[in-house]
Scaffold this motif. Sequence first.
Motif, short mmCIF file in Angstrom:
data_model
loop_
_atom_site.label_atom_id
_atom_site.label_comp_id
_atom_site.label_asym_id
_atom_site.label_seq_id
_atom_site.Cartn_x
_atom_site.Cartn_y
_atom_site.Cartn_z
N LEU A 188 17.10 -2.12 -44.10
CA LEU A 188 16.03 -1.61 -44.70
C LEU A 188 15.87 -0.65 -45.67
O LEU A 188 15.57 -0.69 -46.33
CB LEU A 188 14.88 -1.21 -43.41
CG LEU A 188 13.91 -2.57 -42.74
CD1 LEU A 188 13.63 -2.12 -41.53
CD2 LEU A 188 13.62 -3.48 -43.60
N VAL A 189 17.26 0.33 -45.39
CA VAL A 189 17.36 1.50 -45.81
C VAL A 189 17.60 0.69 -47.53
O VAL A 189 17.20 0.79 -48.33
CB VAL A 189 17.34 2.49 -46.20
CG1 VAL A 189 17.82 3.34 -46.98
CG2 VAL A 189 16.63 3.19 -44.82
N GLN B 259 17.29 -0.80 -39.45
CA GLN B 259 16.68 0.58 -40.16
C GLN B 259 17.87 0.98 -41.39
O GLN B 259 17.92 0.46 -42.94
CB GLN B 259 16.76 1.83 -39.11
CG GLN B 259 16.00 2.97 -39.48
CD GLN B 259 15.82 4.29 -39.94
OE1 GLN B 259 17.05 4.75 -38.72
NE2 GLN B 259 14.71 4.39 -39.26
N ASP B 260 19.59 0.75 -41.11
CA ASP B 260 19.92 0.73 -42.40
C ASP B 260 19.09 -0.84 -43.71
O ASP B 260 19.61 0.13 -44.75
CB ASP B 260 21.57 1.22 -41.64
CG ASP B 260 22.12 1.93 -40.49
OD1 ASP B 260 20.84 2.57 -40.85
OD2 ASP B 260 23.20 2.66 -40.80
#
Lengths: 156, 259
Positions: free
Chosen positions: A10-11, A7-8
């Motif tokens: 992707l952000v 997730q990190d």
Amino acid sequence: MQHTSTQDTLVGLFVASGIAGLFFLALQVSNLSSFTAHDTYTLTARFENSGGLKVKSPVSSAGVKIGQVSSISFDPKTYESVVKLSIDKQYSTLPDDTTASVYTAGLLGEQYVNLDAGGSDEFLKDGGNIDVTNSAIILEKAIGQFLFKSAADEKK
Amino acid sequence: MIELLQNLGRNTRTSFTKLGRGTFFLLQTTSGILSVLPRPRLLLNQMHSIGVLSFLIITISGLFVGMVLGLQGYYILSDFGAEETLGVMVAASLVRELGPVVSALLFAGRAGSALTAEIGLMKATEQLSGMEMMAVDPIKRIISPRFLAGFLSMPLLAALFSAVGIIGGQIVGSGLLGVDEGAYWSQMRANIDFQDDIVNGVIKSIVFGFVASWIALFEGYDAIPTSEGVSRATTRTVVNSAFSILGLDFILTALMFGD
């Protein structure tokens, strides 16, 4: 919500691509790279008629853009158009007998100020005046004069 | 007749009350942003669900909008023999209007409705009251991170939309229709002003991001805590966001691009 390192990433990718998009717009699409806020100095030219000249119209000399029009106003005393030109500091060696003319780029194109360098040894300074100016050619006026002249020729 | 007037009065009063509650909610949310900063993890999660998950719809729509602009622009401009200015047309319409507006509408539909539904359901299942019972402020814990994430993601999404659209216009214009590639870019660069066009477009998208996230979060927070109430709130989010975005766009355009 569960957070993972994916997730990190992707952000991070999202923010990076958004900023890349902004940079693309600023550098590739707009005129930021070609004419940024260099130091400029101001010259004033008075035209009998400045035609369709607009604020931000280019000022060029020998076909190269060296500045832009910063303001256009009407002088109610002399009935002239007062055009202020901001010229890039690196072109500070314009002779003081430079001629300013309003030309048209292309047949229907925008109008611009052309500076023809003279032969004087003195240079124009910040806030200086360009004394020799040529007005814009107004197409209607030119056609009118031409028709009038050819009619007069025919009468002879 | 009397009943009609009564209804009118009641409706006017309800809508003003709602606007008042909305403004109060906005103030609470913005003051809660400060307490988000020490906990960036909350913000990161929301950037993921608001920004990253909207990435695909924004880029694909941007690509197609740019391609359509390239086609339509080419057909009209070639009538005047002015195909070279295709780049200017595509870039100006994307950067000034379509980029911020269309991406804000997509954002309201994709992320806004999800936010409303999520918060409405949290309210309906008493999760928000549960947090209050545990002395956790739901505004600070739930609302503010989402608001900040929406506010930050929107300009990035709009910039992506415009950038991808301009590339799409170039693919169609010079790839399929034979506009000179150099002319496409150089005309664009000569005519698009950084201050007037790009910065104003970014300001627009920031305003839209602010309004769209505010509406989405408030509708969710203010929803009647039933399944029907949540569904109505979601509908209202999309409708109200679209109205506000388009209305504000007119006002901002009139303020910014008056020559």
